[in-house]
Design a protein around this motif. Structure first.
Motif, PDB file in Angstrom:
ATOM      1  N   THR A 225      12.218  -6.371  13.256  1.00 51.15           N
ATOM      2  CA  THR A 225      11.372  -6.621  12.093  1.00 51.15           C
ATOM      3  C   THR A 225       9.908  -6.612  12.517  1.00 51.15           C
ATOM      4  O   THR A 225       9.526  -7.269  13.482  1.00 51.15           O
ATOM      5  N   ILE A 226       9.093  -5.829  11.791  1.00 53.44           N
ATOM      6  CA  ILE A 226       7.680  -5.682  12.123  1.00 53.44           C
ATOM      7  C   ILE A 226       6.842  -6.430  11.094  1.00 53.44           C
ATOM      8  O   ILE A 226       7.058  -6.296   9.885  1.00 53.44           O
ATOM      9  N   ASP A 227       5.919  -7.238  11.597  1.00 44.40           N
ATOM     10  CA  ASP A 227       4.960  -7.935  10.735  1.00 44.40           C
ATOM     11  C   ASP A 227       3.718  -7.067  10.610  1.00 44.40           C
ATOM     12  O   ASP A 227       3.076  -6.741  11.608  1.00 44.40           O
ATOM     13  N   VAL A 228       3.387  -6.650   9.381  1.00 39.20           N
ATOM     14  CA  VAL A 228       2.295  -5.721   9.128  1.00 39.20           C
ATOM     15  C   VAL A 228       1.243  -6.408   8.269  1.00 39.20           C
ATOM     16  O   VAL A 228       1.569  -7.018   7.246  1.00 39.20           O
ATOM     17  N   GLY A 229      -0.014  -6.302   8.708  1.00 36.30           N
ATOM     18  CA  GLY A 229      -1.127  -6.797   7.919  1.00 36.30           C
ATOM     19  C   GLY A 229      -1.836  -5.674   7.200  1.00 36.30           C
ATOM     20  O   GLY A 229      -2.543  -4.888   7.827  1.00 36.30           O
ATOM     21  N   TRP A 230      -1.590  -5.581   5.861  1.00 42.36           N
ATOM     22  CA  TRP A 230      -2.196  -4.512   5.052  1.00 42.36           C
ATOM     23  C   TRP A 230      -2.286  -5.031   3.616  1.00 42.36           C
ATOM     24  O   TRP A 230      -1.269  -5.103   2.921  1.00 42.36           O
ATOM     25  N   GLN A 231      -3.483  -5.389   3.182  1.00 50.07           N
ATOM     26  CA  GLN A 231      -3.726  -6.076   1.922  1.00 50.07           C
ATOM     27  C   GLN A 231      -3.157  -7.496   1.972  1.00 50.07           C
ATOM     28  O   GLN A 231      -3.805  -8.458   1.575  1.00 50.07           O
ATOM     29  N   SER A 232      -1.929  -7.619   2.442  1.00 53.73           N
ATOM     30  CA  SER A 232      -1.296  -8.927   2.632  1.00 53.73           C
ATOM     31  C   SER A 232      -0.329  -8.800   3.800  1.00 53.73           C
ATOM     32  O   SER A 232      -0.125  -7.713   4.333  1.00 53.73           O
ATOM     33  N   ARG A 233       0.251  -9.876   4.208  1.00 53.05           N
ATOM     34  CA  ARG A 233       1.215  -9.831   5.302  1.00 53.05           C
ATOM     35  C   ARG A 233       2.569  -9.372   4.773  1.00 53.05           C
ATOM     36  O   ARG A 233       3.058  -9.843   3.734  1.00 53.05           O
ATOM     37  N   MET A 234       3.199  -8.418   5.503  1.00 54.82           N
ATOM     38  CA  MET A 234       4.518  -7.901   5.109  1.00 54.82           C
ATOM     39  C   MET A 234       5.435  -7.939   6.314  1.00 54.82           C
ATOM     40  O   MET A 234       5.010  -7.630   7.438  1.00 54.82           O
ATOM     41  N   LYS A 235       6.669  -8.323   6.088  1.00 55.78           N
ATOM     42  CA  LYS A 235       7.704  -8.233   7.120  1.00 55.78           C
ATOM     43  C   LYS A 235       8.683  -7.146   6.714  1.00 55.78           C
ATOM     44  O   LYS A 235       9.329  -7.231   5.670  1.00 55.78           O
ATOM     45  N   LEU A 236       8.761  -6.102   7.549  1.00 59.42           N
ATOM     46  CA  LEU A 236       9.574  -4.934   7.235  1.00 59.42           C
ATOM     47  C   LEU A 236      10.553  -4.676   8.358  1.00 59.42           C
ATOM     48  O   LEU A 236      10.181  -4.703   9.542  1.00 59.42           O
ATOM     49  N   GLY A 237      11.802  -4.428   8.009  1.00 56.15           N
ATOM     50  CA  GLY A 237      12.795  -4.054   9.004  1.00 56.15           C
ATOM     51  C   GLY A 237      12.633  -2.597   9.405  1.00 56.15           C
ATOM     52  O   GLY A 237      12.222  -1.759   8.597  1.00 56.15           O
TER      53      GLY A 237
END
Length: 857
Positions: A634-646
């Protein structure tokens, strides 16, 4: 002997030899000229379209004291003469006659701005020809002013209109520069470039535009502008207390460049930089020309490799066909020469007569072909002179040598009813050695790759020749064995024609089947050329889709409004519009960054339907990542808001966006508020109309990208040459089939005449001739096709064609079955038609014209 009389008697054969030699010399001398001319055009186009920073040479000298300052134009001219005097001859030949000289300061702050504004001082040697003054006046003589109790220089300068609004400047304003070693400038006018699109301004963009720079960790932009002063003002610009550099730009004259001299120019650039650095002024050479030439020479080496392979094969086949025709001519002369030898003619006279008759046919045609090659545009290479001479020497030399061997003794007689001797152990060992060396060479070439330091690696040129020779030896030795199996099957039947035809084919002497083996290199090289051409075409299409990612892609630096997207959807011909957003995102909570594309992948896959590129499915809440981001779960991405994506999967590239580094695809629905800046469009769209709807956007089309790849001069030259060679070799293959029929015609006529006395009908005679000729042609055609299909894989890393396919490696060498089917069918049809023509001609002869008294006893 009377050579003119012999020429009249054998006029048909002499005319054929004349025509074949003419075509061969035209191809051998003309194609290299056309190729080299295209190589020169490619280099000139590369230099002309490159940026000024890439192509031009810039010598820079810095000043840090008043003693090192240059205060007059004459000093610049003197150093310009010095740079040109020490320029190596190879480099001097591609440099324009006029230089562009300038003096500029850098990082010159406006006093009291805290490093937020920089007004640099500048002087151009040809400013009067490059700019128009639109407000105020041109700068005049410098003066002095007082600042904090000190007398400092005051320069009159001009700036572009853009600087007034961007940096809060005004005409008539006096500004103090520097934090120490102060100077003052008075803005007396504004100017604009006479031709803003001129390549000249690529080197002086700092004068035409305000540069906005955001330093690392800062929140506010720095603004930089370079002013213009007069020749008189040059005397007040000093390197004491500020960063001052002088520049001499030596523009490249693209029209005088040629590909043959490119390596010498590259070496001369290094020599020039080394010599300039040891001058008293210690000039520093800056240029991207070396990298530009390196890229061109890499592409050129690949082009030359393919060209040498196919042209070498063409020359070999052309020589082989000419030798076959010469053999036919000497066979026709055999009775006359034997009679002359029996009547006391010397061996020199007999061989000289054969050589003279051959020379009478090939020498004028070689001269004509050589002369016609000068109608082809391009430089004259050594092969242009050597090729026709080689053709003449091969034809005349073979005629003399074969006649001398055949007529060593007078009244020579050949017994056609004597079985040929078995090959000796020495010959079998030599042939096996050739085959082993060819296979070992192909393996080593794939294992070790090319020797880049050697330029044209001779190993690469020898391996295809060895493989062709090995295939010819295997065919020559092994083809009778499968035929004997068919002979046994035919012997069980009641019909005599299949048995007799296949038996004669299986028992053909080596001398009788050697002419047909000309087909093997002809087919091998022509199929190789067709495979390479198809591989390039397929990879070019793949590269165009990789570059664009859709039939049409619209990219904007700003957000594309929803109303504009709706207008695009309503355009005529638009089938589907997929919005997307691109950006640089934070990975985790560290400083790691990655490029991201937010898009509805399901819709994008429908846009790519039928294209050579594709994407895997992407469920909501997941992401597709590049190989550098794999294995993170799972990758935590900061783009506009924080997102956790598998992590849904790993992709090597994102068509139209990224193919290296760290990147990912995320669902568009994962963004809180998508700011669309990319549109992926499917359909027959008018790019002009689309450009009017979105004037600030950049438009790309897959068809446009494909056309750009194909229109490259080197690429078009390679494909055009491959097409010409394929057609020429196919023609030579057909000629070889006809010659093989004609050469064996006399022996075949005797055999058919014998059988006609036993009741053989005309139709049976035709079938017999076809069965005798067709097996060898089919076997040779299949081997040649296999050789051509296998050569690209056998050569492996030796043939790098990525330069002609959008920088993608050309690895898919699959061939459409239409090409080999057409070649094999054409050769088979030629053999069948030739057999029918031969029997038709033989039918009109009486048996007495073929059989001698006593032949039937």
């Amino acid at each position: 002997m009377r050579v003119a009389l012999l020429a009249r008697v054998h006029l048909g054969t002499v005319a054929v030899l004349f025509a074949l030699t003419l075509v061969a010399c035209l191809l051998v001398a003309g194609l290299p000229r056309a190729m080299q001319g295209a190589f020169d055009d490619a280099l000139r186009r590369s230099l002309a379209t490159a940026s000024a920073a890439q192509a031009d040479l810039t010598v820079t000298v810095t000043s840090s004291s008043r003693e090192q300052d240059l205060r007059e134009r004459s000093q610049f001219d003197s150093l310009d003469h010095q740079w040109r005097r020490i320029t190596p001859a190879a480099l001097r030949s591609v440099i324009a006659s006029t230089s562009q000289m300038s003096a500029k300061t850098s990082l010159t702050p406006v006093t009291g701005t805290g490093g937020k504004q920089y007004v640099n001082l500048g002087w151009l040697s040809d400013a009067d020809r490059r700019v128009d003054w639109v407000r105020g006046r041109a700068p005049g003589d410098p003066g002095t002013t007082r600042y904090k109790g000190q007398t400092i220089p005051l320069l009159e300068v001009g700036v572009v209109e853009e600087a007034l609004s961007e940096m809060g400047l005004r005409i008539g304003q006096t500004t103090t520069l520097g934090e120490s070693g102060h100077a003052a400038v008075k803005i007396v006018g504004t100017f604009k470039a006479k031709d803003p699109g001129d390549r000249y301004w690529q080197r002086n963009a700092d004068i035409l535009h305000v540069r906005r720079i955001l330093p690392q960790g800062a929140l506010d932009f720095e603004r930089h502008i370079t002013t213009l002063t007069s020749d008189a003002g040059l005397s007040a610009i000093s390197g004491e207390g500020r960063n001052l550099s002088y520049h001499w730009i030596l523009p490249i004259a693209a029209g005088s460049a040629n590909a043959q001299a490119a390596p010498a120019v590259k070496t001369a650039i290094t020599d020039f930089g080394r010599v300039a650095a040891v001058q008293r002024t210690r000039g520093v050479l800056q240029t991207g020309l070396t990298k530009l030439l390196d890229d061109f020479l890499a592409a050129l080496a690949s082009a030359q490799t393919v060209m040498y392979l196919v042209l070498g094969g063409l020359l070999a086949v052309a020589l082989g066909v000419i030798v076959l025709t010469t053999r036919l001519l000497t066979d026709r002369m055999d009775h006359t020469l034997a009679l002359a030898r029996a009547r006391g003619g010397s061996l020199r006279q007999v061989a000289g007569a054969a050589a003279a008759l051959t020379a009478l046919a090939v020498a004028p045609s070689a001269v004509a072909g050589y002369a016609l090659s000068f109608l082809v545009p391009g430089p004259v290479l050594p092969i242009v002179h050597v090729g026709p001479v080689l053709v003449v020497v091969a034809g005349v030399g073979f005629a003399a040598a074969r006649t001398a061997l055949a007529h060593r003794t007078p009244l020579h007689e050949r017994r056609d009813d004597v079985a040929s001797a078995r090959p000796t152990a020495r010959r079998i060992t030599l042939e096996a050695l050739v085959i082993v060396l060819a296979l070992a060479g192909a393996y080593l070439l794939r294992a070790r790759g090319l020797d880049a330091a050697a330029g044209q690696d001779p190993f690469l040129l020898l391996v295809p020749v060895a493989l062709t020779l090995a295939a010819a030896l295997i065919t020559l030795r092994c083809y009778p064995y499968p035929l004997r199996l068919f002979v046994r099957l035919a012997a069980r039947g009641r019909a005599a024609v299949p048995f007799l035809g296949l038996t004669r084919a299986a028992r053909a002497r080596s001398a009788n089947v050697l002419p047909v083996l000309i087909l093997l290199p002809a087919l091998g090289v022509s199929v190789f050329a067709a495979v390479i051409s198809d591989g390039i075409a397929g990879t070019q299409r793949l590269a165009s889709w990789q570059q664009v990612g859709a039939p049409v892609k619209v990219t904007s630096e700003a957000e594309i409004p929803a109303a504009a997207i709706a207008r695009v959807r309503a355009m005529a011909g638009v089938e589907q519009v997929v919005p997307a957003q691109t950006g640089r995102v934070q990975v985790g909570y560290s400083s790691e960054r990655a490029e991201a594309v937010a898009v509805d992948v399901a819709q994008w896959r429908r846009v790519l339907a039928g294209a050579p590129v594709g994407l895997p499915a992407l469920p909501d809440g997941t992401a597709l990542v590049s190989p550098e981001l794999r294995g993170r779960g799972t990758i935590d991405v900061g783009w506009q808001s924080r997102m956790k994506l598998g992590t849904q999967g790993v992709i090597e590239s994102v068509p139209g966006f990224h193919d290296k580094g760290k990147f990912m695809i995320v669902p568009l629905s994962a963004l809180v508020r998508p700011a669309v800046n990319v549109l992926l469009i499917k359909g027959d769209v008018s790019l002009d109309t689309l450009a009017r709807l979105l004037p600030s956007a950049t438009l790309e089309s897959q068809e446009g990208a494909l056309a750009a790849i194909r229109d490259d001069p080197l690429t078009s030259t390679v494909r055009w040459t491959l097409l010409v060679v394929t057609v020429a070799l196919a023609g030579y293959a057909l000629v070889a089939v006809v010659l093989s029929l004609v050469i064996g015609a006399a022996d075949r006529a005797v055999a058919v005449s014998y059988l006609r006395t036993l009741g053989l009908s005309d139709r049976q005679a035709q079938r017999l001739t076809v069965l005798e000729i067709l097996p060898m042609i089919l076997v040779t055609a299949l081997v040649g096709l296999g050789l051509g299909l296998g050569l690209p894989s056998a050569l492996g890393p030796g043939v790098d064609l990525s330069s002609y396919a959008g920088d993608l490696p050309v690895g898919d060498y699959s061939l459409d079955l239409l090409t080999p089917s057409a070649l094999a069918a054409g050769l088979s049809a030629a053999a069948v038609l030739g057999a029918y023509a031969h029997t038709a001609i033989s039918r009109r002869r009486g048996l007495g014209a073929v059989l001698r008294v006593g032949d039937l006893s």
